[in-house]
Design an enzyme around this catalytic site. Structure first.
Site, PDB file in Angstrom:
ATOM      1  N   MET A  11       0.855  -1.179   0.000  1.00 37.55           N
ATOM      2  CA  MET A  11       0.000   0.000   0.000  1.00 37.55           C
ATOM      3  C   MET A  11       0.899   1.240   0.000  1.00 37.55           C
ATOM      4  O   MET A  11       2.048   1.191   0.443  1.00 37.55           O
ATOM      5  CB  MET A  11      -0.899   0.014   1.245  1.00 37.55           C
ATOM      6  N   CYS A  13       2.397   2.845  -2.381  1.00 35.47           N
ATOM      7  CA  CYS A  13       3.587   2.917  -3.244  1.00 35.47           C
ATOM      8  C   CYS A  13       3.260   3.479  -4.628  1.00 35.47           C
ATOM      9  O   CYS A  13       4.107   3.448  -5.516  1.00 35.47           O
ATOM     10  CB  CYS A  13       4.245   1.542  -3.373  1.00 35.47           C
ATOM     11  N   SER A  16      -2.113   3.024  -7.851  1.00 32.51           N
ATOM     12  CA  SER A  16      -3.265   3.657  -8.498  1.00 32.51           C
ATOM     13  C   SER A  16      -2.855   4.906  -9.273  1.00 32.51           C
ATOM     14  O   SER A  16      -3.422   5.214 -10.330  1.00 32.51           O
ATOM     15  CB  SER A  16      -4.329   4.010  -7.453  1.00 32.51           C
ATOM     16  N   GLU A  87      -6.661  -2.584  -7.960  1.00 34.38           N
ATOM     17  CA  GLU A  87      -7.066  -3.421  -6.828  1.00 34.38           C
ATOM     18  C   GLU A  87      -7.266  -4.865  -7.273  1.00 34.38           C
ATOM     19  O   GLU A  87      -8.194  -5.556  -6.844  1.00 34.38           O
ATOM     20  CB  GLU A  87      -8.348  -2.870  -6.175  1.00 34.38           C
TER      21      GLU A  87
END
Length: 215
Positions: A11, A13, A16, A87
């Site tokens: 998470m 990094c 998205s 995701e």
């Protein structure tokens, strides 16, 4: 040749953000995509970045056949040049197989972004299947950092500020979340010790470690 590419990391990094950048760059050149996501922090049918960027997406619910969705859009005259999935760790293994089928049978590039392991350091089923099937696997180059300054390699879940290692694999939260369930990225050493930033601050303020001076 079209490929199934898996971009992975912890998470925080920039997964998205990179996904949105790829979509922006290709859109600027007239290329159109189908964007899938699941359980995004911004809500159903959204792909969002912690930098505040957001775009519409198709919510990849467990019952959705991703291959059939893309075929249907193309058969209705929709232009699809590539597929982007954020995701991806939350997808079912069968849906990852559908992504591979999109590459092999429709000759489209598929770019999947996701976390590799959960807060218990166990592989997400979707990520495991991507590792098994992907033509290319890349670790994100923007390294998340543990509170100690070392490279963060593990995702920690906190409940009421305390790190936990048991519970449902998927509980949506965010890094630095103030609500009961939150997440923090840690190096392996501090994940093993269950030493979050809050726990480290509490330890530093403990009377047991305060300097003692004579009166």
């Amino acid at each position: 040749m079209p490929e199934l590419a898996f971009f992975s990391g912890t998470m925080d990094c920039g997964k998205s953000t990179l996904a949105l950048q790829i979509a922006h760059n290709r859109s600027a050149r007239g290329l159109q995509s189908v964007i899938f996501t699941r359980e995004d922090r911004a809500g159903a049918g959204k792909l969002s970045s912690r930098l505040g960027l957001v775009t519409d997406a198709v919510e990849a619910a467990p019952e959705l056949d991703l291959y059939a969705f893309v075929v249907d859009r193309m058969s209705r005259g929709g232009k699809v040049d590539y597929v982007l999935v954020d995701e991806a760790q939350f997808l079912l293994p069968g849906q990852i197989d559908q992504l591979a089928r999109i590459v092999d049978e429709l000759s489209l590039d598929v770019f999947a972004f996701g976390i590799t392991t959960d807060f218990r350091t166990k592989l997400f089923p979707g990520s495991q299947r991507l590792i098994e099937l992907a033509d290319r696997i890349e670790t994100l180059q923007v390294e998340a950092m543990c509170w100690c300054g070392a490279r963060a390699t593990h995702n920690a879940r906190t409940v009421g500020g305390e790190m936990v290692v048991e519970g449902e694999q998927v509980v949506v939260g965010d890094v630095g979340a103030a609500e009961a369930v939150g997440y923090e990225v840690l190096c392996r050493r501090h994940h093993r010790k269950r030493m979050t930033s809050a726990a480290a601050r509490a330890a530093a303020l403990s009377p047991d470690v305060l300097p003692v001076t004579s009166g």
